[in-house]
Structure formats: structure tokens, C-alpha cells
Design an enzyme around this catalytic site. Structure first.
Site, short mmCIF file in Angstrom:
data_model
loop_
_atom_site.label_atom_id
_atom_site.label_comp_id
_atom_site.label_asym_id
_atom_site.label_seq_id
_atom_site.Cartn_x
_atom_site.Cartn_y
_atom_site.Cartn_z
N GLY A 185 0.82 -1.20 0.00
CA GLY A 185 0.00 0.00 0.00
C GLY A 185 0.86 1.25 0.00
N PRO A 212 2.74 4.80 1.10
CA PRO A 212 3.54 5.09 2.29
C PRO A 212 2.69 5.65 3.43
CG PRO A 212 4.47 6.18 0.35
CD PRO A 212 3.16 5.61 -0.06
N SER A 232 -6.44 4.31 -17.84
CA SER A 232 -7.63 4.90 -17.21
C SER A 232 -7.79 6.39 -17.48
CB SER A 232 -7.63 4.63 -15.72
OG SER A 232 -6.66 5.43 -15.11
N LYS A 234 -8.03 6.57 -5.96
CA LYS A 234 -8.37 7.70 -6.83
C LYS A 234 -9.43 8.58 -6.17
CE LYS A 234 -7.23 5.51 -11.19
NZ LYS A 234 -7.74 4.86 -12.39
P1 ADP Z 1 4.36 2.49 6.13
O1 ADP Z 1 5.25 1.42 6.62
O2 ADP Z 1 3.10 1.99 5.52
O3 ADP Z 1 5.02 3.49 5.24
P2 ADP Z 1 4.27 3.29 8.88
O4 ADP Z 1 4.02 1.97 9.47
O5 ADP Z 1 5.66 3.85 8.99
O6 ADP Z 1 3.84 3.33 7.36
O7 ADP Z 1 3.21 4.33 9.46
C1 ADP Z 1 3.45 5.69 9.66
C2 ADP Z 1 2.94 6.13 11.00
O8 ADP Z 1 1.53 6.12 11.01
C3 ADP Z 1 3.37 5.22 12.11
O9 ADP Z 1 3.68 6.00 13.21
C4 ADP Z 1 2.15 4.37 12.37
O10 ADP Z 1 2.10 3.90 13.67
C5 ADP Z 1 1.02 5.33 12.06
N1 ADP Z 1 -0.20 4.64 11.59
C6 ADP Z 1 -0.50 4.32 10.31
N2 ADP Z 1 -1.69 3.71 10.23
C7 ADP Z 1 -2.18 3.64 11.49
C8 ADP Z 1 -3.39 3.12 12.07
N3 ADP Z 1 -4.34 2.55 11.33
N4 ADP Z 1 -3.54 3.23 13.40
C9 ADP Z 1 -2.58 3.81 14.15
N5 ADP Z 1 -1.44 4.33 13.68
C10 ADP Z 1 -1.22 4.24 12.36
#
Ligand code: ADP
Length: 830
Positions: free
Chosen positions: A386, A388, A723, A766
């Protein structure tokens, strides 16, 4: 802060801006100025003084170019490096001896092209050199590594104050970061100039990374010796320094002999305490024998010790609790992550299968034993995919916490060299084990949760194919006997719990993809982001800042204003960063100015805390425009609103596409144009729409001497996929008929030559992007109605969705009923 750009006579070419009016040029000997960098400069030479004084008096820019040879007193134009920086003189002081001290601030890279005058100073024509700021995932990942190395560099470098590490926080994007870091490196002017001359951001970051790694290695050794010297000469005189240095070295040689014996005993003891595999034991014994025989201070000793340390740091059979307690993981995920219901369900199902397989194997083969361990591992690897900031890494970390196993992250972004996975042979200087074995050593157990981060960012080149090496790591048939080149013996990886992450699953090599159990995370809606902020981010950020969760009050309106004005992302990373910045400033105000806690942050305070809002609804055109439509794209960073521009101009009857369009998108542009050409004269409604067209003659449309140009701006992001067909056709029709497109209407759908609108993918991202960008209406294929029904209601609550099966059905919604009708009546009159 930014200086006024000089007047440009627009004339844009690839990578280079227009040629501009001539500017004074100042040759520099030692200073290499970078864009956005402020630096003091002493100017003594007559021509240079004239150049800088002229620029300062005119309040205008000048160009700084470095000399090829610093020693040349009166350089000619040919003695200068053409690539330099346009700069502004912020302050200027005349010194009593006639020389000048000034403060200059770099603006952008320029290339000096031709001398117009050489007296009283150089006056040169120049061309802007644009370094498009690429924010691709690879550039960001390189930027992250550069930041890490730079922080270490600052800490190691004796002449840099620790505060210097914070300059990277001012960077606005990877290109900016590269320049800031390059400007702060204490390296020779020639090397700096070489960095300045690399226009591509990605290449500049790579070159920087190499310089930093090299510098850090040297600084590390220097620091070690300096530390020992320092300890001895505390209070002693400076003159003793050299003698001391020599003594330290001599002592080290002597100590080495004594240490060697202790060393040997230490290693032998550690080797005995570990459950080494037979292969590893043989190797360790062999290396110990070599160590015993090596003469003191021989360089080989460091190599042997490095190897023994690595082997003896590995867990060799040590395990964390291996049982998978599914309800416990469920509770922990619920506690640590908001929403993500489907994601959590699928993870728990996956873990349940792991548990069942392990139990069944145990029942078959008795407790413990190899058979049970191997079957503990499922045949596929979890992969969280998914955009970032959607929680992929933190979900993986929560799984590790709930299982009670150590968590290690292995970053794969930008890894090209197979040796980074599988290790270097020890015949290489500076050889090391690969990242997998290294991760195991760090975790201390053979069954940690290992996050293979950014699996889609693996690269491959002549240094081998890291994906193939990873295949071996992940393959249950082989990974119990993984061979790392450095280790020279097999290591059992079969008990590691691997979790991979990716932004874009299409970029994962097929062979690897087949091994993955992909679970998709999508972007969050604004209400979801607010809930995540309230329940998780605000308390965590407060704790990290040393505040309590109620010390800083964020109301709903404030959070909404942060999300809308300061972030534009699918996940919540920027949101977390903004909250962190606010908390830091509140903490400082509390200490410095006595701000009372708890402090409430109102929407009106945000400017003070975060600066001007970056994103405004005003980014989108509010008025109807001719030849411009809004498409919706799905990228690895989430969704995005794309502006599509079409113009018709004198040419040779061709369709010209620009703006990094991929092959599929080019095909859909020609399908869109083909459809218009084939229908526009036959279809009454289309014909009416183009009734006012400048290209309409009594015999019909005459486009033989016109080109249709389609451009999709948005920097250097490559765009592809079918698309955008509908949006392309709309932009073209609008340009053709001179009919404006309604503002805040975005559209997505593949178009066929016959004008049918077909189903598209990535709809959730989107629609999220449309919502974030202030779009009101989205036109989409009727075939996607089912997909929309499955999406959360709050996602679509504020959007008007219009489903269409054909291009014609879209017209009233794109051009407005009234335009279509008005055109209709005019059409009849003609
Ligand atoms: P990714 O690895 O997908 O790039 P991260 O795991 O680094 O993202 O998430 C970024 C921040 O957002 C982290 O501090 C994470 O704990 C927080 N976060 C993202 N989604 C949620 C969620 N659904 N509930 C609580 N915290 C979240």
C-alpha cells in the site's frame, strides 16, 4: 528569502531553462556555492570586486563559478567551470584595504555560456539548469540513507557542531537535501564542484552516499586514535601531541601481543558456549588457529577477528517463544492500530493457519524436532502492500510485539548488489555478511520477525540480481540451508517470520510475487485520519516530546485544517510529522516563554506553528478552462489528480504527446483522438459542441495543417495506464471546440475507439485523492459501480459520482448542461 529571479526570455528546452539576460560573474577559488546556501566570501581581486559591487548596487543576482585552478590570479573565461550558481548578495562590507567581505545566498544552478564583456568584470550569458525535484520512492529512500550517513558524519567530524545535523530538516525534497548535505561536507572544492555538476537528483544522492560512506570510514578510524591520544594528554602540552601519537601506536603494537592471548581465550570460550553447526565449528576452529599464528599487528588479524565476531554473534539455534497466540495478536493489533479491519482479519487468518500447521506437525513428529519447526512456516510470506504511511511497518512491528519475538527491519530500497543480501566473499576488502544474516545477528534469535521493507524497490544491474538471492531466502525448500558468502557455511533461516512490504506490487519480480500472500492497505479518509491522530498519533507524539497526552489540545477543526492544508498523502506520515513539529514548539514555548499547559492549538495558530499552508483548494482551477481536464491516477504513493492539457496548433496533422507518458497511456490517447475524429462529424451532439471551432470549415473539420498536442504535467513522474482515456478525450474535445471544461470535475475511465467507457482499477485511492484535492464531481465507468458499493460510505459522501457507459453520456457533466444546450441552439442556427 528567495531572491528575485532575473528576467527570463522564455525559451524552454529539455532540462534547461531559458537563456537569460547577461549577469556579472564572480570567479571563486575555494568556495563552491550550492543553491539555497548562504556563505560569507572575501573578495580581493579587482574584477571580482567590481562584479560583486555591481550586483549589490543593482540589488540583482550574479553568477558564481569556481576556477579550474585556484592558483590562477587572473582567470580567463576558459579557466572557469561553466556550471555555477546564480546568487544574491545579502550584505556587503568594504574593508579598509579596499577588499570586500560579503554574504551571498545561492539560488539555482546555471551554466555560464558566453562572455559578453570581460572588463571591468565578466558579464556572461547563461542558461538555467533545472534539476527537477524527483520525489520517487527511490529518491526518497536514497535521501533517507543520505540523511542517516550525514548525521553520523556530523557526529564524527571534529569541526562540525552537532547542531549541523539539523540542517537536513530544512530540506524541501530529495534534491534540496542533496544540495544542503553537499554544501556542508568538509571536502575539497574539486569534489564539491563535481557534486554541484550532477544535475540528476538521484545520481547526486548516490554520489553523495558514496562520499559520505568513505568519509565516515576514515573519520571512524581517526576518532578512535584521537580518543586514545586525548585520554593521555589531558593537561599535557600541545607539543607533546605528536610524540604521544607515536607512543599510542607503539603501545598498540605491544598491547596487541598481550591482547592476542586474551583474545584467543575469549574467542575459544565464546565458541564453546554457542551451539554452532558442525560446519561453523570447523570454520571457527580453523580461524582460531590462524589467529594464533598471525604476527601481531598484521592486517589479517582484524579480518579474522571480524569474522569470528560475526559468527559468534549469530544466535545458532537460540529461539524466542515460537507459539502463535492468535487471540493475543488480535487484541494487540486492535490496541495499536485504528481501523484496517480487513487487513487485521487477513493477518489473523494467516497466523491461524501457521498455528494449525505447527500443531499438526507437532502431533505427527512429537514435541520439538526439525520436522515440527519447518512445518511451522507457511508456504507463503506475508506481504503488506500500500501507499507510504498507511501503517505497513508498524503493523508488522505490532505482530512481532504480540508474538513476543524481536523485530528487525531490513531495508531493501535501492539494493542492487546481490552481495547486500548474500554477503561478500571474505577475499574482498571490507567484506561483510549480507543484510539477512546481519539482521539475525542483531535480533539475537533464529526466529525473529524480519521486515523486508520495500520489496518493490529492489534493483538489479551488473552486480547481480538481489531478487534471485531473496528467492533463496524465502524458499521453504532451501532456506534451512542458506549460504551467505561471507559466512562460508550454511545457516538455517527457516524459523524466521518474514513480512515484506511494498508500495507497488507490480514492481515486484514475478518469481518473488508468487511466494507472497499479499494484503493490501489503502489510503485513509479524512475522518479515519482524524481518528488515528486522536487515538494514536497525538498520545505517542506527546510522549516522545516529554509532554502528557492532554498537554496539547487539538480540536477537530484544527486536525482537519492540518490534514487539509499541510498534508496531501494517502497515509498519515506527514500528519504525524506536523503534530511532532507543533508539540516541539509548544514544549519550547512552555520552557522559554512560560506558555501555560495544557495549551490548546486553534486552526488560526497553525500558521505560527507550521508556516503557510502548503495545500489550498485554490490549487485546482476554479474557473472553467478550455483544453484542460482533470484525470485521476493511481501511483505507488496513493492516488493523484492529474491535469491533462490539450492544444491544437499549426503543424502536420499529428498527435504529439509529452510529459513522460507510458506506452499504454499513449495508446489510450490515440484511441481517444481516433474516437473523436471518427464521430465528431457524424454524431449530432458532438458536432454541436464543436460548432464554434476555429477548425470547422464548410466541408467539415480541417486539421491537416494542425497538430494536437497533449501534455500531462506534474514534474517527472512517469504516468501510465489506460484509465486516463476519458479525461484525454475530454481535453481534446474541449480544445477542438473551444468549449471550457467545468472546474472541480475529475474523471477516470478507459475509452475504446467506439467511445465506450470501460472499468478501471485503483478506484479507492483515486477517490481518496479526489476528496483530498477538493474535487466535487467524479465521472467514472458504470462498470465500477460494484467497486464503489464496497467502499466505506464516508469516502464518497462528499463527492458526486456520475456513472457513464459511453463518452457521450459524460458530456453534460463535463461541459455543463447549459453549455451543451447553448451550443445546441447555436449549432441549429448555422
Ligand atoms: P508504512 O510502513 O506503511 O510506510 P508506517 O508503518 O511507517 O507506514 O506508518 C506511519 C505512522 O503512522 C506510524 O507511526 C504508524 O504507527 C502510524 N499509523 C499508520 N496507520 C495507522 C493506524 N491505522 N492506526 C494507528 N497508527 C497508524
Amino acid at each position: 528569502m528567495t531572491p528575485n529571479p532575473p528576467e527570463k526570455t522564455a525559451l524552454t528546452g529539455e532540462g534547461q531553462g531559458g537563456r537569460s539576460a547577461a549577469l556579472p560573474l564572480l570567479p571563486t577559488r575555494e568556495l563552491v556555492l550550492f543553491p539555497k546556501m548562504v556563505a560569507p566570501i572575501f573578495v580581493g581581486r579587482r574584477k571580482s570586486i567590481s562584479a560583486i559591487e555591481t550586483a549589490f548596487a543593482a540589488q540583482g543576482p550574479l553568477i558564481l563559478c569556481a576556477q579550474r585552478e585556484a592558483a590562477v590570479e587572473d582567470p580567463s573565461f576558459e579557466d572557469l567551470r561553466p556550471m555555477g550558481v546564480r546568487a544574491r548578495v545579502l550584505q556587503l562590507f568594504k574593508l579598509p584595504d579596499g577588499s570586500v567581505k560579503a554574504l551571498v545566498e545561492g539560488d539555482e544552478r546555471v551554466r555560464a555560456e558566453r562572455v559578453v564583456e570581460s572588463e571591468p568584470h565578466f558579464l556572461v550569458e547563461f542558461a538555467d539548469v533545472e534539476s527537477p525535484d524527483v520525489r520517487t520512492a527511490r529518491a526518497r529512500s536514497l535521501a533517507r540513507r543520505v540523511t542517516d550517513e550525514f548525521v553520523r558524519y556530523v557526529q564524527l567530524h571534529p569541526q562540525l557542531a552537532d547542531e549541523a545535523q539539523f540542517v537536513v530538516q530544512q530540506a524541501d525534497g530529495p534534491g534540496d537535501l542533496a544540495d544542503i548535505v553537499a554544501a556542508h561536507l568538509q571536502i575539497e572544492a574539486g569534489e564539491k564542484q563535481a557534486l554541484l555538476e550532477i544535475v540528476s537528483t538521484q545520481q547526486r544522492l548516490t554520489a553523495l552516499l558514496e562520499s559520505l560512506a568513505e568519509e565516515n570510514a576514515v573519520l571512524g578510524v581517526e576518532q578512535e586514535i584521537a580518543y586514545k591520544v586525548h585520554q593521555r594528554i589531558e593537561g599535557a602540552q600541545r607539543q607533546l601531541l605528536l610524540h604521544e601519537k607515536m607512543r599510542v601506536l607503539r603501545d598498540e603494537i605491544e598491547e596487541a601481543g598481550e591482547e592476542a592471548d586474551e583474545d584467543l581465550a575469549g574467542y575459544a570460550e565464546r565458541a564453546a558456549a554457542k551451539q554452532l553447526s558442525p560446519g561453523a565449528r570447523k570454520l571457527a576452529t580453523r580461524e582460531l588457529a590462524k589467529l594464533r599464528q598471525a604476527p601481531p599487528m598484521s592486517p589479517e588479524i582484524a579480518v579474522i577477528r571480524g569474522f569470528l565476531d560475526t559468527v559468534l554473534e549469530l544466535p545458532w539455534g537460540e529461539l524466542a517463544p515460537a507459539e502463535v497466540d492468535v487471540p493475543r495478536v488480535a487484541r494487540h493489533l486492535e490496541r495499536t492500530h485504528y481501523g484496517l479491519k480487513d487487513v487485521k482479519d487477513r493477518i489473523l487468518e494467516y497466523l491461524a493457519v501457521c498455528r494449525m500447521r505447527a500443531d499438526a506437525a507437532k502431533a505427527r513428529g512429537g514435541a520439538g524436532g526439525r520436522a515440527a519447526d519447518a512445518a511451522d512456516q507457511p508456504a507463503t510470506i506475508l506481504c503488506l502492500a500500500g501507499p507510504p504511511g498507511t501503517g505497513k511497518s508498524s503493523v508488522a512491528q505490532s505482530i512481532a510485539e504480540a508474538l513476543g519475538r524481536p523485530f528487525v527491519r531490513v531495508a531493501l530500497g535501492g539494493v542492487r548488489d546481490e552481495a547486500e543480501i548474500r554477503g561478500h566473499r571474505r577475499t574482498y576488502i571490507g567484506a561483510m555478511p549480507g543484510r539477512i544474516v546481519d539482521g539475525l545477528a542483531k535480533s539475537g534469535v533464529d526466529n525473529p520477525v524480519m521486515l523486508l521493507d520495500e520489496l518493490d524497490k529492489l534493483d538489479s544491474d551488473w552486480r547481480g540480481n538481489p531478487a534471485a538471492a531473496l528467492m533463496e531466502v524465502l524458499d521453504p525448500a532451501h532456506n534451512h540451508a542458506f549460504r551467505d558468502n561471507y559466512l562460508e557455511t550454511e545457516y538455517d533461516l527457516s524459523r524466521v517470520f518474514f513480512i515484506a512490504t511494498a508500495n507497488d506490487t507490480d514492481a515486484i519480480p514475478d518469481t518473488l510475487y508468487d511466494r507472497l500472500e499479499v494484503i493490501r492497505l489503502s489510503g485513509y479518509t479524512t475522518p479515519e485520519k482524524l481518528a488515528i491522530a486522536r487515538r494514536h498519533l497525538i498520545p505517542r507524539v506527546a510522549r516522545d516530546t516529554g509532554l502528557t497526552r492532554t498537554d496539547v489540545g487539538f480540536g477537530r477543526g484544527t486536525l482537519q485544517a492540518i490534514v487539509r492544508g499541510y498534508t496531501r498523502e494517502a497515509g498519515v506520515r506527514e500528519l504525524e510529522r506536523a503534530l511532532r513539529r507543533i508539540d516541539r514548539k509548544v514544549a519550547r514555548k512552555h520552557l522559554e516563554d512560560g506558555l501555560a499547559l495544557p495549551a490548546a492549538v486553534a486552526p488560526g495558530d497553525l500558521r505560527g506553528y507550521l508556516g503557510e499552508a502548503h495545500w489550498l483548494d485554490a490549487d485546482l482551477p476554479r474557473a472553467a478552462r478550455v483544453g484542460e481536464s482533470l484525470g485521476l491516477a493511481y501511483t505507488s504513493d496513493g492516488g493523484e489528480v492529474l491535469t491533462i492539457e490539450a492544444t491544437i496548433a499549426r503543424g502536420r496533422g499529428e498527435l504529439v504527446l509529452t510529459g513522460q507518458l507510458g506506452e499504454v497511456m499513449q495508446e489510450s490517447a490515440s484511441a481517444a483522438w481516433g474516437h473523436l475524429l471518427s464521430r465528431v462529424e457524424r454524431d449530432a451532439e458532438l458536432k454541436r459542441l464543436i460548432a464554434g471551432s476555429a477548425f470547422l470549415t464548410a466541408d467539415g473539420l480541417d486539421l491537416a495543417s494542425q497538430d494536437v498536442r497533449v501534455h500531462v504535467p506534474e514534474g517527472a513522474v512517469p504516468k501510465d495506464g489506460p484509465s486516463a482515456g476519458l479525461a484525454l478525450a475530454v481535453a481534446m474535445l474541449s480544445a477542438l471546440g473551444g468549449v471550457p471544461v467545468k472546474p472541480r470535475v475529475a474523471m477516470t475511465g478507459e475509452i475504446t475507439l467506439g467511445g465506450r467507457i470501460l472499468r478501471i482499477g485503483g478506484l479507492k485511492e483515486k477517490l481518496l485523492a479526489a476528496g483530498r484535492s477538493g474535487i466535487r464531481t467524479v465521472i467514472l465507468p458504470a462498470a465500477n459501480r460494484g467497486t464503489v458499493d464496497e467502499l466505506p460510505a464516508d469516502l464518497t459522501a462528499k463527492l458526486e459520482l456520475v456513472y457513464v457507459t459511453s463518452f457521450r453520456e459524460a458530456l453534460p457533466h463535463v461541459f455543463g448542461e447549459s453549455v451543451v444546450r447553448r451550443r445546441a441552439s447555436r449549432g441549429h442556427n448555422q
